[in-house]
Design a protein around this motif. Structure first.
Motif: not given
Length: 558
Positions: A117, A122, A149, A151, A165, A167
């Motif tokens: 994280k 964004a 975000h 991952y 990935r 959001c």
């Protein structure tokens, strides 16, 4: 080992074909954007919210933040329950490297093995309401805020290490990051093809002809379906489910579409000897750095030796950054960047030279960016790769036809227009030729304004002294000599490899032969240096012969 096969169609590979043991082309890094089409506009977000909750009475900034918080809480609870490590990353950390220590050793493992994280900017929606509580506008915030975000690092049986990935804020935009070399490696394992891989490169010991054949399958239309199945297989069941359970997703009609964001395509040349590769590569850099105006040539220093023979034992599967840190040899990166396009040449492993085209944003190719356009994008990149190698080879090995030196200064005509010749004794013409060669590596060609700017940088003049009109006239003279061509239906110009070869030959002849020799002839003899390069020996021999020639023809040198 396989031979060159059909892919060695560029001039550089053909020139050094006798020194190559094998070659293959492969798609390397692939980054896909996953987006919900209805969530790209304010009206679309409002429509989706109504499908999800029945009305938009609770559509506001607080509920959007609450949805992002629910996503985070559910994911943390899942990771604790399933013993999946979740790691905090800083802004400049390389997430792929952070996940490598947690990558499972079991070759049959399939699924999520790590979550990282991090905060990143964004586009976040904000909802404006009037005094009566009615929605007046749904828009993106003017400055993108830093939001969480996630991952998701997972292992896919077909594609290997895949990163998604996502959001945390709706509409939950995502990126799917994967590597074509891992797909080829797993396919080779199933086909029982010998493949020795170091990082993201196949090295000595591999069957290059078979690897080239397998890697070519990534260029076919079937790859579109493979990539879409990969995304559908993981993005809903492993990532989006923490924000939108399947029931809510189906009720609201939430479904991703996919577009291409970043691509890398590489051509890998395996030399018979590492020392030969190093000699060829260093000469290429020395000869082309000045003509192509290279400002980014970086060397990561190690020891000076390279392997002389093919290794008989397999190598451990290590990532490239580990090999660089081990400092077993010099690693030099030959890099040219034009906007969102990067062209690179660098050595991988002991005997592999990689030529790579990197597209940082697929929009730059102007061929569409939806997933269905992937074959066309790869074909465009392959043309860029071949053209780049042709330009580099032309600058590397220049050539002048008989009579070309006299013909360049003669006048020419273009239609009914009579144009003057190109006199390289004039500084302006030399600056123009130098600028044209430097711009020859631009994949999309160059404009008159870009040429004028490049000439002004070399001459130190301002726009009043050398304008776009002056550049257009000088460019017309080069077009008249067929050294430069205009790209059809555009205002851009391109230099083909034959033109680069001729222009570089003139520059080298003047700068590397005529000027040093004449300067050495008129300069008094001094004590020779203790260390001299092979080129210095040639200069000394030529100067001595020139002295005798001048005495014979009666030319006094003072």
């Amino acid at each position: 080992m396989g031979g060159l096969g059909m892919i060695a169609s560029d001039e550089f590979s053909q020139y050094y074909a006798e020194l190559l043991q094998g070659t293959y082309d492969c798609v390397d890094r692939i980054v896909l954007n996953a987006f919900y089409p209805l969530g790209q506009t304010g009206g679309g977000v409002r429509s989706w919210w109504r499908r999800l909750y029945g009305d938009d009475s609770n559509l506001d900034d607080e509920h959007l933040r609450e949805m992002a918080g629910t996503f985070s809480r559910r994911l943390h609870a899942f990771c604790v329950k399933q013993s999946v490590p979740i790691i905090d990353a800083q802004a400049r950390d390389r997430k792929h490297e952070l996940a490598q220590p947690y990558e499972p050793n079991d070759p049959k493992f399939c699924g999520l093995f790590c979550v990282i994280k991090s905060n990143a900017p964004a586009p976040v929606w904000e909802v404006k309401r009037n005094g009566e509580g009615r929605i007046t506008e749904i828009r993106h915030r003017k400055s993108w805020p830093y939001v969480r975000h996630f991952y998701f690092h997972l292992i896919d049986q077909e594609w290997g290490h895949v990163t998604i990935r996502m959001c945390g804020y709706p509409p939950f935009g995502a990126q799917v990051i994967l590597n074509g070399h891992e797909w080829v490696e797993r396919l080779a394992r199933r086909k029982r093809v010998v493949a020795v891989k170091n990082g993201n490169c196949f090295i000595e010991g591999s069957d290059f002809s078979e690897i080239s054949r397998l890697a070519a399958e990534l260029n076919r239309v079937e790859t579109i379906a493979r990539l879409r199945k990969l995304c559908e297989r993981w993005i809903y069941s492993t990532c989006l489910c923490f924000a939108l359970p399947n029931v809510d997703r189906e009720r609201s009609g939430f479904a991703y579409q996919y577009s291409v964001f970043q691509l890398e395509l590489s051509r890998n040349l395996l030399f018979w000897r590492g020392t030969t590769m190093d000699e060829v590569y260093q000469k290429l850099i020395d000869r082309t750095r000045a003509p192509l105006d290279l400002k980014q040539v970086k060397t990561i220093f190690g020891f000076s030796h390279r392997p002389h023979h093919t290794a008989k034992r397999g190598r451990e599967r290590t990532e490239v950054f580990k090999a660089v840190q081990a400092a077993s040899y010099d690693l030099t990166v030959f890099k040219i960047k034009w906007g969102n396009l990067t062209l690179k040449i660098y050595d991988k492993g002991g005997r592999v030279l990689r030529i790579e085209v990197v597209v940082h944003n697929a929009k730059e190719l102007r061929s569409g960016k939806m997933l269905e356009k992937l074959p066309a994008l790869l074909e465009r990149m392959r043309d860029m790769l071949v053209r780049f190698l042709g330009t580099v080879q032309a600058a590397h090995v220049s050539f002048l036809d008989e009579g070309a030196f006299e013909g360049l200064s003669e006048p020419t005509t273009r239609g009914t227009r009579r144009l003057a010749g190109i006199d390289l004794n004039k500084a302006r013409n030399r600056h123009v030729v130098d600028a044209v060669v430097a711009l020859s590596t631009r994949p999309n060609g160059f404009t008159v304004a870009q040429l004028a700017k490049a000439v002004r940088q070399r001459s130190g003049q301002d726009a009043n002294m050398y304008s776009a009109r002056n550049a257009a006239y000088d460019l017309a003279k080069l077009v008249g000599k067929t050294l430069v061509r205009r790209i059809e239906r555009s205002r851009r110009y391109a230099v083909d490899p034959p033109g680069v070869r001729t222009l570089c030959a003139y520059l080298l002849l003047r700068e590397k032969v005529i000027k040093p020799l004449l300067a050495g002839v008129v300069r008094p003899c001094r004590r020779p240096p203790k260390v001299s390069a092979p080129l210095d020996h040639h200069y000394v021999a030529l100067r001595q012969e020139l002295h005798r020639t001048f005495e014979t023809i009666g030319l006094a040198v003072a």
